[in-house]
Design an enzyme around this catalytic site. Structure first.
Site, PDB file in Angstrom:
ATOM      1  N   LYS A 162       0.723  -1.254   0.010  1.00 16.03           N
ATOM      2  CA  LYS A 162      -0.083   0.038   0.076  1.00 16.03           C
ATOM      3  C   LYS A 162       1.103   1.228  -0.041  1.00 16.03           C
ATOM      4  O   LYS A 162       0.429   2.201  -0.467  1.00 16.03           O
ATOM      5  CB  LYS A 162      -1.093  -0.120   1.144  1.00 16.03           C
ATOM      6  CG  LYS A 162      -1.966   1.363   1.442  1.00 16.03           C
ATOM      7  CD  LYS A 162      -2.559   1.515  -0.016  1.00 16.03           C
ATOM      8  CE  LYS A 162      -3.700   2.595   0.479  1.00 16.03           C
ATOM      9  NZ  LYS A 162      -3.345   3.958   1.000  1.00 16.03           N
TER      10      LYS A 162
ATOM     11  N   GLU B 143       0.773   6.630  -6.525  1.00 14.86           N
ATOM     12  CA  GLU B 143      -0.322   7.844  -6.398  1.00 14.86           C
ATOM     13  C   GLU B 143       0.312   9.130  -6.577  1.00 14.86           C
ATOM     14  O   GLU B 143      -0.481  10.029  -7.561  1.00 14.86           O
ATOM     15  CB  GLU B 143      -1.387   7.671  -5.422  1.00 14.86           C
ATOM     16  CG  GLU B 143      -2.245   8.454  -5.101  1.00 14.86           C
ATOM     17  CD  GLU B 143      -2.831   8.152  -3.770  1.00 14.86           C
ATOM     18  OE1 GLU B 143      -2.878   8.931  -2.862  1.00 14.86           O
ATOM     19  OE2 GLU B 143      -3.678   7.063  -3.602  1.00 14.86           O
TER      20      GLU B 143
END
Length: 330
Positions: A194, A201
């Site tokens: 993550k 991102e």
């Protein structure tokens, strides 16, 4: 299944609601009694304290499941320590926040000494996860994940209408991936995956932000008058959503923000970072892996707090779109 949810903010509260809708029993606890009251009105069992939470989890079948949804750092550490003082052998502690993966490894070792399992869940989906489902990257023992599969299947988006990858998955790969969650590896692996997800991102968002800044700047006095274009960013964002190779959910959110206000006047452009970007760069340095784009995108956020551009406002708009983040001038 029955579980306790500790932390009822934007993510924890909505995850609890999705679980309730899926038929699970949620015992809800938060230091904010009003948050507990609201969730209880929607079907959760209210817990007034950690002692009360322990008591209400004890009457379930199988091990007690303690799910923590709190900010990374001291508050999660202290909460896990408190849970450890209440947990019984065989219980399961889940951290679904954005903890640093090395903290997961430390916590898992400590809890294992008293026979308690630790599972880290890197959770993506933001404020939309309640309806869209949550993409989850999970670290822990396979046997524990198998026990928790009904919970993860409820939270995950499922296969949905996304076209399947056009090849047969090799033998041994995780069957859960198509449903929107995976067993990434041992404790810490979920939050590590993550963490890198969030680093990527940052890079994707920065590329969009810089692109729209260049488009906007084509009509500035820095460009020769006969070469200026007064481009409609709202139309450009919309057309790129349809058939373009750079279409994405981030672009969808950008298009929605521009359609509401092409100047993005409500966004300060002082772009925050929640830590995962820096941790990703730290990991790249440890591994001697070049990460030019990800590093530059992190530094651009630091710069935005001193010298703001329209591109930074685009970043702020995206962050608000997927996570409800409100940028505070620093």
């Amino acid at each position: 299944m029955k579980l306790g949810m500790i932390g009822l903010g934007r993510m924890g509260g909505n995850m609890a609601r999705r679980l309730l809708a899926g038929g699970h029993e949620v015992v809800a606890y938060d230091r904010d009694a009003e948050a507990v009251r609201k969730l209880a009105a929607e079907g959760a069992v209210a817990a007034e304290s950690m002692d009360d939470l322990r008591a209400k989890l004890a009457d379930g079948d199988g091990p007690a499941i303690w799910w923590v949804m709190l900010p990374a750092g001291e508050i999660t550490d202290s909460t896990v320590d408190t849970i450890a003082s209440h947990a019984a052998k065989g219980d399961i502690v889940i951290d679904g926040g954005n903890s640093f993966y090395k903290d997961d490894i430390r916590r898992a070792k400590k809890l294992a000494e008293q026979g308690v399992d630790y599972v880290d869940v890197g959770t993506s989906g933001g404020v939309w996860g309640r309806t869209r489902g949550y993409c989850m990257m999970i670290g822990g023992r396979e046997e524990v994940l198998t026990h928790l599969d009904p919970i993860f299947e409820t939270l995950a988006p499922g296969i949905g209408d996304i076209a399947r990858t056009p090849y047969d998955r090799p033998e041994g790969q995780d069957w859960r991936a198509e449903k929107g969650y995976i067993h990434a590896g041992p404790p810490g692996a979920g939050h590590f995956v993550k963490m890198v997800h969030n680093g990527i991102e940052y890079g994707l968002m920065q590329a969009y932000a810089e692109g729209f800044d260049i488009l906007k700047g084509k009509n500035s006095d820095k460009v020769p008058e006969d070469e200026r274009f007064d481009l409609c960013l709202t139309d450009i964002a919309e057309v790129w959503r349809r058939g373009s190779v750079i279409s994405s959910w981030l672009l969808d959110l950008t298009a929605a923000a521009l359609a509401k206000d092409a100047h993005l006047s409500d966004f300060s452009g002082h772009v925050a970072d929640s830590g995962e970007g820096q941790w990703t760069i730290d990991a790249a340095m440890e591994e001697k892996v070049p990460a030019n784009v990800l590093t530059a995108s992190l530094f651009a956020r630091y710069r935005s707090r001193v010298d703001t551009t329209f591109g930074d406002q685009v970043l702020s708009a995206m962050r608000f779109g997927f996570g409800g983040h409100v940028e505070i001038p620093q």
